[in-house]
Scaffold this motif. Structure first.
Motif, PDB file in Angstrom:
ATOM      1  N   GLN A   7       0.718  -1.252   0.043  1.00  0.00           N
ATOM      2  CA  GLN A   7       0.033   0.058  -0.056  1.00  0.00           C
ATOM      3  C   GLN A   7       0.916   1.234   0.024  1.00  0.00           C
ATOM      4  OE1 GLN A   7      -2.660   0.200   3.303  1.00  0.00           O
ATOM      5  NE2 GLN A   7      -3.583   2.187   2.524  1.00  0.00           N
ATOM      6  N   GLN A   8       2.107   1.181   0.687  1.00  0.00           N
ATOM      7  CA  GLN A   8       2.890   2.228   0.858  1.00  0.00           C
ATOM      8  C   GLN A   8       3.486   2.500  -0.441  1.00  0.00           C
ATOM      9  OE1 GLN A   8       6.552   2.283   3.554  1.00  0.00           O
ATOM     10  NE2 GLN A   8       5.079   3.694   4.778  1.00  0.00           N
ATOM     11  N   LEU A  11       1.072   4.108  -2.940  1.00  0.00           N
ATOM     12  CA  LEU A  11       0.987   5.577  -2.510  1.00  0.00           C
ATOM     13  C   LEU A  11       2.101   6.377  -3.036  1.00  0.00           C
ATOM     14  CD1 LEU A  11      -1.210   6.918  -0.385  1.00  0.00           C
ATOM     15  CD2 LEU A  11       0.627   6.945   1.245  1.00  0.00           C
ATOM     16  N   LYS A  12       3.167   5.858  -3.001  1.00  0.00           N
ATOM     17  CA  LYS A  12       4.561   6.709  -3.098  1.00  0.00           C
ATOM     18  C   LYS A  12       4.435   6.758  -4.775  1.00  0.00           C
ATOM     19  CE  LYS A  12       8.747   5.533  -1.460  1.00  0.00           C
ATOM     20  NZ  LYS A  12       9.552   4.658  -0.583  1.00  0.00           N
ATOM     21  N   ILE A  13       4.238   5.746  -5.578  1.00  0.00           N
ATOM     22  CA  ILE A  13       4.015   5.768  -7.061  1.00  0.00           C
ATOM     23  C   ILE A  13       2.919   6.944  -7.465  1.00  0.00           C
ATOM     24  CG2 ILE A  13       3.313   4.435  -8.981  1.00  0.00           C
ATOM     25  CD1 ILE A  13       6.167   3.804  -8.494  1.00  0.00           C
ATOM     26  N   SER A  15       1.853   9.284  -5.801  1.00  0.00           N
ATOM     27  CA  SER A  15       2.029  10.741  -5.669  1.00  0.00           C
ATOM     28  C   SER A  15       3.388  11.508  -6.453  1.00  0.00           C
ATOM     29  CB  SER A  15       2.777  11.064  -4.016  1.00  0.00           C
ATOM     30  OG  SER A  15       1.566  10.724  -3.241  1.00  0.00           O
ATOM     31  N   TRP A  16       4.057  10.438  -6.830  1.00  0.00           N
ATOM     32  CA  TRP A  16       5.303  10.831  -7.936  1.00  0.00           C
ATOM     33  C   TRP A  16       4.624  11.016  -8.952  1.00  0.00           C
ATOM     34  CZ3 TRP A  16       6.614   8.275 -12.365  1.00  0.00           C
ATOM     35  CH2 TRP A  16       7.886   8.995 -13.062  1.00  0.00           C
ATOM     36  N   GLY A  19       3.091  14.479  -8.963  1.00  0.00           N
ATOM     37  CA  GLY A  19       4.354  15.585  -9.016  1.00  0.00           C
ATOM     38  C   GLY A  19       4.981  15.554 -10.643  1.00  0.00           C
TER      39      GLY A  19
END
Lengths: 171, 171
Positions: A7-8, A11-13, A15-16, A19
Motif C-alpha cells: 500500500q505504501q 501511495l509513493k508511485i 504521489s510521484w 508531481g
C-alpha cells in the motif's frame, strides 16, 4: 512484502505521478480539420507526458501504472540531441475510466489543476456526444481557450464558424 | 489526525516533490568570473525549480518542506505572460544538510538522477574546499560537462585555462 508495504509503495508511485504530471504533464484538446465528419472538424483530447529517451523508464512507470496509453517517438534527425518520447492517452474510454478518476482522487498542486478541470468537463461533454454538434463544438472551443496554452481556437477563428456565430447573434 | 495519517501525508508530499523535481527541477553548477577570488572564478551550485506565478503555491510547498531556499521573481515586462518564480537553494550548508540527503533517500526516476549524482559529488569536493584550487576547479568543470545541460564549460574554454592545461600536459 506485507500488504502495508504494498500500500505504501502504491501511495509513493501515485504521489510521484502527480508531481511528475505537475511538472511535465499536459492535458490538451485540439480541433483537427476532418472532412469525413459531419461538422468538418474532429475533437482530439489527450493526456501527454514528454521526455527525452534517457528518461523513457520514467514514462514506462506511468504507462504501467495506468495500464493504458501508447508511447510515441519523435525522432530528431536535425541535431545531436536525444529523441523525444511522448506517452499519450487518447482513448475516450481510458481517459474516462483511468486518467480522470486518478487525478480526481489525487489533485495536482500547480495551476495545471485548472487545465485538468476543463479537460474533464470537455471529456464529459464528449461522452454525452455534444461534440458532434456545432453548438457543442463552440462550447468546447471556448473552454479550451481558458486552458493554460491560451492559443486562439483554430475552430472559432475559422471563417466558416465566424459567419455562423455572426448569424446566430443576429437572430 | 493520527500519527499514521501524518506519516502518510509526509510520504505523499515527499513522493510528490520527487516527481515534481523529475519534471521541473534542476541541479546546476556554474562557473562565474569573479576577480575577488584567488582563481578568478567562483563556483556556484544551485537546486532550482521554476514555475509561472499561478503555480507559486506549488513552489511554496517545496520551500516549506525543505525549510530553506529563497524565491526569486523573473519579471517579464516584454510580453503578456505571467511572471516566473524560481525557488533556489544555493547555500552549501542547506544543499549538504537538506537537499542532498532528501534525494539520496528518495531517488529520482528520470535521467536527472545522473545530474543529481554529479551535483552531490561536486558539493562533496566543495565541502573539502577542493574548488579553491585550479586542479579542483578543472575536476569540477569536467564533471559539469557530463551533466545533462551539456554546455561547454566557460571555465575550461577560457584561454587562460587552456594555456595552463597545455603547459600541464607538456610537463
Amino acid at each position: 512484502m506485507t500488504s502495508a508495504d504494498h500500500q505504501q509503495e502504491r501511495l509513493k508511485i501515485e504521489s510521484w505521478i502527480v508531481g511528475f504530471t505537475d511538472g511535465e504533464g499536459c492535458f490538451s484538446v485540439s480541433f483537427i480539420k476532418n472532412k469525413t465528419t459531419k461538422t468538418g472538424w474532429q475533437i482530439f483530447p489527450e493526456f501527454v507526458i514528454t521526455q527525452g529517451s534517457k528518461s523513457l523508464p520514467a514514462l514506462e512507470i506511468v504507462q504501467n501504472y495506468f495500464g493504458c496509453g501508447k508511447m510515441f517517438i519523435n525522432q530528431r534527425k536535425d541535431n545531436h540531441r536525444e529523441n523525444l518520447y511522448r506517452y499519450c492517452v487518447r482513448s475516450l474510454g481510458d481517459l474516462e475510466d483511468k486518467i480522470i478518476p486518478f487525478f480526481r482522487r489525487n489533485s495536482l498542486k500547480t495551476f495545471k489543476q485548472n487545465d485538468f478541470k476543463i479537460f474533464s468537463e470537455i471529456i464529459n461533454l464528449m461522452l454525452k456526444r455534444e461534440h458532434l454538434t456545432k453548438k457543442g463544438m463552440r462550447k468546447i472551443a471556448r473552454s479550451i481557450e481558458k486552458m493554460n496554452t491560451k492559443k486562439k481556437s483554430r475552430f472559432l477563428e475559422s471563417s466558416e464558424t465566424k459567419r455562423q456565430l455572426a448569424s446566430t447573434a443576429r437572430r
